[in-house]
Design an enzyme around this catalytic site. Structure first.
Site, PDB file in Angstrom:
ATOM      1  N   ASP A  51       0.801  -1.086  -0.026  1.00  0.00           N
ATOM      2  CA  ASP A  51      -0.066   0.124  -0.026  1.00  0.00           C
ATOM      3  C   ASP A  51       0.815   1.245  -0.209  1.00  0.00           C
ATOM      4  O   ASP A  51       1.955   1.202   0.250  1.00  0.00           O
ATOM      5  CB  ASP A  51      -1.005  -0.047   1.226  1.00  0.00           C
ATOM      6  N   TYR A 109       5.885  -9.823   7.549  1.00  0.00           N
ATOM      7  CA  TYR A 109       5.564  -8.168   7.782  1.00  0.00           C
ATOM      8  C   TYR A 109       6.147  -8.027   9.217  1.00  0.00           C
ATOM      9  O   TYR A 109       5.834  -8.839  10.162  1.00  0.00           O
ATOM     10  CB  TYR A 109       4.479  -7.900   7.329  1.00  0.00           C
TER      11      TYR A 109
END
Length: 243
Positions: A51, A109
């Site tokens: 994103d 992540y």
């Protein structure tokens, strides 16, 4: 020749990895650098879409070119053409059938908080500021409930179009690094905003807005309304890629 790159980038200035018509992306900058070095227009395949504002400690991307250059020349040459917030760390040659996205087995992540009463200028666009002390042991305990193969619909942003919301989380937890508190999660794939919602759910548990031990029930309910908030993108980092 199929080249596999390992990158680091600060995503603040970019609208994510994916090339777009109306915004600057990391992919666009890298493909321009490849053209500058090789003199060939080629598509660079990234291991993941990210994103806007999301960072990467380790991002993998591959591209094919007719020209053969030494790997160290590729690293130095691409870094010459790239802006300062994107760096190529290494380059290696891989088989023609290798694809940075589809050959990937799992990714890890990190979501980074920092808990301090005082805003730290050096964490702006790098971590989520929380003004109260975080209970790292509690958050780590609750994060373990993410591990396993589940339908993670409750942790997916509305409107995401995927064939299945089932993912396998291989590892998850929370640890402290000075003022920083890091949520880590490794899975075979991630849904849209999944890590940011997972992080927000742990924060809500820490703040008492969601009951301790609620994660299995949230997973079972498959409702986005049951989970915590979507944390802002600046705390999210792609940390490792596994093949």
């Amino acid at each position: 020749m199929n080249y596999l790159l390992t990158l680091k980038f600060c995503g603040t200035a970019y609208h994510g990895w994916q090339r777009q018509n109306n915004a600057v992306s990391v992919q666009e900058k890298l493909e321009n650098a490849v053209f500058g070095l090789f003199g060939e227009k080629t598509s660079v395949t990234g291991c993941s879409r990210t994103d806007a504002g999301v960072h990467a400690n380790c991002f993998k991307a591959n591209f094919k070119a007719e020209k053969h250059l030494e790997n160290r020349t590729v690293v130095a040459g691409l870094n010459f053409y790239l802006p300062e917030d994107i760096s190529v760390c290494s380059c290696e040659n891989v088989p023609d059938e290798f694809n940075a996205r589809f050959s990937c087995a799992s990714k890890e992540y990190h979501y980074v908080f920092y808990d301090s009463l005082i805003r730290d200028p050096f964490y702006i666009n790098r971590a989520a500021h929380i003004k109260h002390p975080l209970n790292v042991d509690l958050m780590d305990e609750q994060a373990k409930d993410y591990i396993g193969t589940h339908d993670f619909s409750a942790f997916c942003a509305a409107g995401a179009a995927v064939r299945s919301n089932i993912r396998t989380v291989k590892n998850a937890g929370v640890f402290r690094d000075g003022e920083k508190v890091v949520f880590y999660v490794e899975a075979d794939g991630f849904l849209y905003n999944m890590v940011r919602i997972m992080a927000g759910t742990l924060l809500y548990i820490d703040e008492g807005k969601i009951k301790k031990g609620a994660v299995p029930k949230i997973i079972e309910e498959k409702s986005r309304l049951s989970a915590g908030k979507t944390m802002p993108p600046e705390g999210l980092y792609l940390n490792k890629v596994f093949y």
